[in-house]
Design an enzyme around this catalytic site. Structure first.
Site, PDB file in Angstrom:
ATOM      1  N   ASN A  12       0.884  -1.168   0.000  1.00 28.46           N
ATOM      2  CA  ASN A  12       0.000   0.000   0.000  1.00 28.46           C
ATOM      3  C   ASN A  12       0.921   1.218   0.000  1.00 28.46           C
ATOM      4  O   ASN A  12       1.446   1.616   1.035  1.00 28.46           O
ATOM      5  CB  ASN A  12      -0.875  -0.055   1.258  1.00 28.46           C
ATOM      6  CG  ASN A  12      -1.853   1.094   1.329  1.00 28.46           C
ATOM      7  OD1 ASN A  12      -1.793   2.032   0.532  1.00 28.46           O
ATOM      8  ND2 ASN A  12      -2.755   1.026   2.291  1.00 28.46           N
ATOM      9  N   ARG A 104      -2.450  -2.081  -3.570  1.00 25.66           N
ATOM     10  CA  ARG A 104      -3.658  -1.281  -3.392  1.00 25.66           C
ATOM     11  C   ARG A 104      -3.557  -0.111  -4.363  1.00 25.66           C
ATOM     12  O   ARG A 104      -2.575   0.633  -4.348  1.00 25.66           O
ATOM     13  CB  ARG A 104      -3.725  -0.755  -1.967  1.00 25.66           C
ATOM     14  CG  ARG A 104      -4.907   0.147  -1.796  1.00 25.66           C
ATOM     15  CD  ARG A 104      -4.853   0.882  -0.505  1.00 25.66           C
ATOM     16  NE  ARG A 104      -6.085   1.645  -0.344  1.00 25.66           N
ATOM     17  CZ  ARG A 104      -6.190   2.732   0.398  1.00 25.66           C
ATOM     18  NH1 ARG A 104      -5.147   3.179   1.051  1.00 25.66           N
ATOM     19  NH2 ARG A 104      -7.328   3.363   0.495  1.00 25.66           N
ATOM     20  N   HIS A 193     -12.634   3.101  -0.338  1.00 18.58           N
ATOM     21  CA  HIS A 193     -12.670   2.071   0.715  1.00 18.58           C
ATOM     22  C   HIS A 193     -13.375   0.805   0.229  1.00 18.58           C
ATOM     23  O   HIS A 193     -13.893   0.019   1.033  1.00 18.58           O
ATOM     24  CB  HIS A 193     -13.456   2.554   1.965  1.00 18.58           C
ATOM     25  CG  HIS A 193     -12.801   3.642   2.749  1.00 18.58           C
ATOM     26  ND1 HIS A 193     -13.523   4.658   3.351  1.00 18.58           N
ATOM     27  CD2 HIS A 193     -11.508   3.872   3.054  1.00 18.58           C
ATOM     28  CE1 HIS A 193     -12.698   5.467   3.987  1.00 18.58           C
ATOM     29  NE2 HIS A 193     -11.468   5.012   3.817  1.00 18.58           N
ATOM     30  N   ARG A 254     -11.654  15.794   7.201  1.00 20.90           N
ATOM     31  CA  ARG A 254     -12.414  16.213   6.009  1.00 20.90           C
ATOM     32  C   ARG A 254     -13.854  16.548   6.375  1.00 20.90           C
ATOM     33  O   ARG A 254     -14.453  15.882   7.221  1.00 20.90           O
ATOM     34  CB  ARG A 254     -12.436  15.088   4.964  1.00 20.90           C
ATOM     35  CG  ARG A 254     -11.086  14.772   4.400  1.00 20.90           C
ATOM     36  CD  ARG A 254     -11.172  13.647   3.373  1.00 20.90           C
ATOM     37  NE  ARG A 254      -9.953  12.866   3.435  1.00 20.90           N
ATOM     38  CZ  ARG A 254      -9.886  11.550   3.287  1.00 20.90           C
ATOM     39  NH1 ARG A 254     -10.973  10.856   3.024  1.00 20.90           N
ATOM     40  NH2 ARG A 254      -8.741  10.936   3.377  1.00 20.90           N
ATOM     41  N   GLU A 397      -8.255  -5.026   5.061  1.00 21.81           N
ATOM     42  CA  GLU A 397      -8.070  -4.719   3.636  1.00 21.81           C
ATOM     43  C   GLU A 397      -6.897  -5.498   3.047  1.00 21.81           C
ATOM     44  O   GLU A 397      -6.943  -5.922   1.902  1.00 21.81           O
ATOM     45  CB  GLU A 397      -7.873  -3.206   3.463  1.00 21.81           C
ATOM     46  CG  GLU A 397      -9.180  -2.445   3.669  1.00 21.81           C
ATOM     47  CD  GLU A 397      -9.007  -0.969   3.955  1.00 21.81           C
ATOM     48  OE1 GLU A 397      -8.578  -0.644   5.088  1.00 21.81           O
ATOM     49  OE2 GLU A 397      -9.278  -0.147   3.077  1.00 21.81           O
TER      50      GLU A 397
END
Ligand code: ADP
Length: 411
Positions: A12, A104, A193, A254, A397
């Site tokens: 990743n 990823r 996601h 965010r 993940e």
């Protein structure tokens, strides 16, 4: 690939970091599905700075985490350092047991609906998507190129964050703006996601003892970044993140949903530049903008001390979550489960309790004792009488990327 090749390295690659895990996908002794045993995990951070740091944990040997500090100039140097750590444990990248490297990749646009073996054409397409993922895809591409240089003979697989969401119907994915403009600039809801939403929705079905095709699930991935998705019979039908990961829920830094006119206002009236607004909404908003902290643990601690700003930030966070639970209940028609996952979803019992409080009419409730249990296992936290199951399902993940990668190279 040889018959003994059962290991997958998951990479990743971020702009200044590389997270990695080496997993063994050998089927378990019962002949079941791939086990996904972790052999090593680690992280390189602050790449390009003087104070780069590599932390490597050799799980296979049970050894302690080894930390090294010192300048690591770029991703190539980072991956070479990782390779050296793995070699020191007898798990080197040159091992014939390594079956593939799974990467990823954040943005796969509309083209990549499934994990994909990377060749030149695929890499070009990922590059073509840089304008819609300027923060993420360039780092992912660097990671891929570096890994290719180290093991040119090995299959490299891209697993896209957006892929799970490509099943959204057009009416959920399109923004109500001029079609020609949207199409010219590839503006639409992509969602992110996706690897987590796929994994968690499947695990939730498993927890209910059902096939994914039989259940409708609302997945709430609440980490520092946060997103919700509506999953009908194993297929995503709506998700809260949009063209970028800025839309939707209130997140650590965010804003999530906001009137787009706020951005014109900030430019015209507050005199901010495009970049200022970008930084404001992505880095200085959400929980941190509201109360100065983005860690839910700290926010809960402040609330317990009577801090009003922390309380308001929490209430705004929960209000947005509730709106999405309501909206996705309407989108799905019938909801079998609401699943909480990621750092906040897995650990913050008060967030789970508050998010479903008052939603009994919708069949939602949380059992206080079950909600208080701390565990790394998927579990139900709703009382028996509740019509909708409420679940905590730890996401994974890396395992999902490894499984998808391994399945593809063995197909
Ligand atoms: P990401 O992968 O998006 O960086 P994570 O899924 O790891 O984020 O979630 C990180 C967040 O999880 C932290 O910012 C913190 O708010 C929250 N978190 C982690 N542990 C706990 C805990 N024990 N209680 C409450 N919140 C927690």
């Amino acid at each position: 690939m040889t018959a003994t090749a059962t290991r997958v390295l998951v990479l990743n690659s971020g702009s200044s970091s590389v997270k990695y895990q080496l997993l063994d996908m050998k089927p378990d002794s019962a002949g079941g599905s791939a086990a996904g045993t972790r052999l090593a995990v680690g992280l390189v951070e602050r790449i390009g700075e003087e104070t780069s740091r590599l932390a490597h944990t050799p799980l296979a040997t049970g050894g302690d985490t080894r930390e090294t500090e010192g300048p690591i100039a770029d991703h190539e140097a980072a991956l070479k350092a990782v390779a050296a750590e793995l070699s020191a444990d007898g798990l080197g990248l040159d091992s014939p047991q390594l079956a593939a490297i799974g990467h990823r990749v954040v943005h796969g646009g509309l083209k990549f609906t499934a994990p994909t073996v990377i060749d030149d054409a695929v890499l070009k397409e990922i590059e073509r998507l840089v304008p819609v993922a300027p923060l993420h895809n360039p780092a992912n591409i660097t990671g891929i190129r570096t890994a290719q240089a180290l093991r040119p003979d090995l299959p490299q697989v891209a697993v896209f964050d957006t892929a799970f969401h490509t099943t959204m119907p057009e009416y959920a994915a399109r923004y109500a703006i001029d079609v020609a403009t949207a199409d010219a600039h590839r503006i639409r809801r992509y969602g992110f996601h996706g690897t987590s939403h796929a994994y968690v929705s499947r695990k939730t079905a498993e927890l209910l003892g059902k096939d994914p095709s039989e259940v409708n699930v609302i997945v709430l991935h609440l980490g520092n970044g946060a997103s919700a998705s509506a999953v009908a019979g194993g297929r995503c039908v709506d998700t809260s993140m949009g063209l970028t990961p800025l839309e939707g829920l209130v997140m650590g830094t965010r804003s999530g949903d906001i009137d787009p006119a706020v951005t014109f206002h900030l430019k015209r009236v507050a005199g901010m530049s495009e970049d200022d607004v970008d930084v404001l909404l992505n880095k200085k908003s959400g929980l941190v903008g509201l109360c100065g902290d983005n860690d839910m643990r700290e926010i809960r601690r402040r609330i317990d001390e009577g801090d009003e700003r922390a309380r308001l930030a929490f209430d705004i966070y929960i209000h947005r979550l509730k709106k999405y639970i309501g909206a996705y209940t309407a989108v799905l028609g019938r909801v079998d489960a609401v699943a909480f996952t990621a750092g906040v979803g897995e650990n913050a019992a008060p967030v789970r309790a508050a998010a479903v409080a008052g939603l009994e009419e919708m069949g939602l409730a949380v059992d206080a004792d079950l909600n208080a249990v701390r565990s790394g296992e998927p579990r139900l936290i709703s009382p028996e009488y509740a019509r909708v199951a409420v679940a905590v399902v730890p996401t994974d993940e890396e395992l999902e990327i490894a499984q998808q990668t391994y399945a593809l190279v063995n197909a």
